[in-house]
Write a protein that holds these residues in place. Structure first.
Motif, PDB file in Angstrom:
ATOM      1  N   ILE A   1      -8.220  43.036  85.603  1.00  0.00           N
ATOM      2  CA  ILE A   1      -9.416  43.515  86.308  1.00  0.00           C
ATOM      3  C   ILE A   1      -9.827  44.888  85.788  1.00  0.00           C
ATOM      4  CG2 ILE A   1     -10.299  44.243  88.568  1.00  0.00           C
ATOM      5  CD1 ILE A   1      -8.410  42.068  89.770  1.00  0.00           C
TER       6      ILE A   1
ATOM      7  N   GLU B   1     -13.769  36.728  94.404  1.00  0.00           N
ATOM      8  CA  GLU B   1     -12.567  35.902  94.422  1.00  0.00           C
ATOM      9  C   GLU B   1     -12.921  34.521  94.958  1.00  0.00           C
ATOM     10  OE1 GLU B   1      -9.015  39.204  95.008  1.00  0.00           O
ATOM     11  OE2 GLU B   1      -9.392  37.735  96.589  1.00  0.00           O
TER      12      GLU B   1
ATOM     13  N   ASP C   1     -12.481  35.579  90.033  1.00  0.00           N
ATOM     14  CA  ASP C   1     -11.024  35.580  90.083  1.00  0.00           C
ATOM     15  C   ASP C   1     -10.591  34.312  90.815  1.00  0.00           C
ATOM     16  OD1 ASP C   1      -8.330  35.961  90.761  1.00  0.00           O
ATOM     17  OD2 ASP C   1      -8.546  38.139  90.891  1.00  0.00           O
TER      18      ASP C   1
ATOM     19  N   THR D   1      -7.477  33.154  91.155  1.00  0.00           N
ATOM     20  CA  THR D   1      -6.034  33.156  91.406  1.00  0.00           C
ATOM     21  C   THR D   1      -5.661  32.332  92.624  1.00  0.00           C
ATOM     22  OG1 THR D   1      -5.812  35.346  90.402  1.00  0.00           O
ATOM     23  CG2 THR D   1      -4.035  34.621  91.855  1.00  0.00           C
TER      24      THR D   1
ATOM     25  N   LEU E   1     -10.946  35.526  85.708  1.00  0.00           N
ATOM     26  CA  LEU E   1      -9.729  36.327  85.770  1.00  0.00           C
ATOM     27  C   LEU E   1      -8.697  35.606  86.617  1.00  0.00           C
ATOM     28  CD1 LEU E   1     -11.219  39.896  86.400  1.00  0.00           C
ATOM     29  CD2 LEU E   1     -10.614  38.849  84.221  1.00  0.00           C
ATOM     30  N   THR E   2      -7.441  35.642  86.182  1.00  0.00           N
ATOM     31  CA  THR E   2      -6.371  34.970  86.921  1.00  0.00           C
ATOM     32  C   THR E   2      -5.100  35.794  86.854  1.00  0.00           C
ATOM     33  OG1 THR E   2      -7.281  32.855  86.144  1.00  0.00           O
ATOM     34  CG2 THR E   2      -5.121  32.794  87.218  1.00  0.00           C
TER      35      THR E   2
END
Length: 541
Positions: free
Chosen positions: A216, A286, A315, A317, A334-335
């Motif tokens: 990030i 997210e 993200d 995740t 992004l993960t």
């Protein structure tokens, strides 16, 4: 009932390997002391997330460097990239540190090599100023890993100080790094939600980082170097993310609920910025959010991104590669690979993936090509590659365990006699359709689910505490591990600013649950027993 947990307080989840990143915090009273950062409690910690509290191998390496450098009375932070030291100095001397800011002459940078292993860029400063400098390590996540520190200590006899002009040790990437890129690229294209994308993700579109926060922070830094503009955080996010967006660069706008109403507010904001002759560089979101599991409408965010020309960064995740496909909207994905992709809570890692079907792809590819410097240690890559081999099989268990617990708790939430009042999971919230729009197609070997994380809320703080103290499961931060971890997330992270976060739906009566690989019946039984203790207290009151 399962056997009582034997894990000692403040140690890692069993089998507690050397590089464990977990901690067991069994009692509510412990958690409150942790929230207050009481030194007596923290001194008892045998393990912890190494971005928050330095791992024992990192601490040992710091001590060895100070010995070799002959800088008694100083503390140091070692990095494996010179730009990290530059940014750390900028952070420590910034006016944002107020009266605690260091003066430039209190900071010294020196360079050390360990032959054939690493070049370390080390910043030295007065030991009493560590609390001012350490937050950079915590927020940016670009510090060296515990495995690299361990290997440095093993080879400390060849540590030597060098000039900047001295040739840097040549370190070849291990095979594990290329295997990971190939694996991740394959997962991004497996059973896509929408099969009509122009281009497929290749291993070269996958960039590896040391930690979730470093991905990030680094992507934010790349965009700042090109655009130097504000960002937006849409929906709630992990605690450190807003601090990075706020602490580095010209600031950000926070729309912390991520609702349809806030989409309207976002568009209004973008129109106002455009009228003023400026535009934002990125929207971060997210999918779904942590800890309230709300899912943003990526279709609408994509339309705004096209209209107002910002980079949409998602993200994934919490949802995880295997369950969701956000490439229909995201420019960058992004993960945190530390979580369910690794699955065994003993290695830190992350990825940033460029979407080759994005209209911004060529521009972003050039930017990453110019600025990306791979600092992901080979030893960590090898551990992650091994851990992630059973990612899909583990994910099926995690999905099932979470869903069964959520279904059980949702029934209780609808019962006025229960102490459970609300459940937060993609299936129980109004944003469910936004999540399901991005679910991957089912295949013969895997049915996508809703992820391993959920939260739920009690009627009073007293019943919340009773549940937590009675529950016979591991308790502490982290998610995606092999064992379930339960955490009063809001109390632990925001206990001193409850009024501030209440506007985003966060409440001290909430418990966050990251399920593990235990038998579903065992988890249901343990929850049932702890909920009886909470309900009994409710009846007495």
């Amino acid at each position: 009932m399962a056997a009582e947990i034997q894990t000692p307080a403040f140690t890692a989840l069993p089998p507690a390997p050397r590089h464990a990143i977990t901690i067991h915090i069994p009692l509510w009273s412990n958690l409150v002391k942790f929230m207050n950062k009481e030194p007596e409690l923290i001194a008892q910690f045998k393990s912890m997330y190494p971005r928050i509290i330095p791992h024992k191998d990192v601490k040992e390496l710091m001590g060895k460097i100070i010995e070799v450098a002959k800088t008694e009375g100083k503390a140091c932070l070692p990095f494996s990239a010179p730009e990290s030291v530059t940014e750390c100095i900028k952070f420590a001397t910034s006016a944002a540190r107020l009266e605690k800011a260091l003066s430039p002459d209190e900071l010294e940078t020196r360079i050390f090599d360990i032959k054939g292993l690493v070049r370390l860029y080390v910043i030295f400063f007065p030991a009493q100023k560590l609390p001012v400098v350490w937050p950079f390590w915590q927020l940016a996540g670009v510090g060296i890993s515990s495995r690299l520190a361990e290997d440095c200590v093993k080879n400390i006899e060849v540590l030597r100080e060098v000039r900047e002009s001295y040739p840097e040790p040549k370190i070849e990437e291990s095979k594990a790094q290329s295997v990971l890129r190939e694996r991740i690229a394959g997962l991004m294209e497996r059973a896509p939600a929408s099969p009509s994308r122009k281009a497929k993700v290749s291993p070269g579109d996958v960039y590896l980082f040391q930690t979730g926060m470093s991905s990030i922070y680094s992507v934010h830094q790349y965009l700042l170097s090109a655009y130097n503009a504000k960002s937006v955080l849409f929906g709630y996010a992990f605690h450190s993310t807003p601090h990075v967006l706020d602490g580095f660069g010209p600031g950000f706008k926070f729309l912390g609920i991520g609702s349809p109403e806030e989409l309207i507010e976002l568009e209004t904001y973008l129109k106002e910025e455009a009228k003023a002759g400026s535009k934002i560089q990125a929207v971060y979101t997210e999918f779904p959010s942590n800890p309230n599991l709300s899912t943003p409408d990526l279709t609408q965010l994509r339309k705004l991104a096209d209209r107002y020309e910002f980079v949409l960064i998602v993200d994934d995740t919490i949802g995880s590669f295997c369950n969701i496909d956000v490439l229909g909207a995201a420019d960058i994905v992004l993960t945190s690979l530390t979580k369910s992709f690794s699955g065994y809570a003993d290695v830190m890692a992350a990825s940033a993936i460029l979407n080759p079907s994005s209209s911004r792809y060529s521009e972003l590819k050039a930017l990453f090509g110019k600025l990306y410097n791979n600092q992901f240690y080979n030893g960590d890559a090898e551990a992650l590659e091994k851990n992630s081999r059973d990612y899909m099989a583990r994910s099926a268990v995690l999905n099932n365990n979470a869903l069964k617990l959520v279904e059980y708790l949702q029934v209780l939430a609808e019962d006025p006699n229960s102490s459970v009042k609300k459940v937060y999971y993609p299936t129980t919230l109004p944003s469910r359709s936004s999540y399901e729009a991005c679910m991957r197609q089912p295949t013969a070997d895997f049915t996508p689910g809703y992820g391993s994380l959920f939260s739920f809320e009690f009627d009073t703080i007293e019943t919340t505490m009773a549940f937590y103290d009675t529950l016979n499961l591991h308790k502490g931060p982290h998610l995606g591990a092999h064992l379930t971890l339960v955490l009063p997330y809001v109390t632990g992270l925001y206990g001193k600013e409850l009024d501030k976060v209440a506007q985003y739906g966060l409440d001290e009566r909430q418990i966050r649950v990251a399920v593990g690989l235990e038998e579903t019946d065992v988890l249901l039984e343990e929850f049932s027993r702890a909920l009886k203790a909470a309900d009994l207290l409710k009846t007495k009151n």
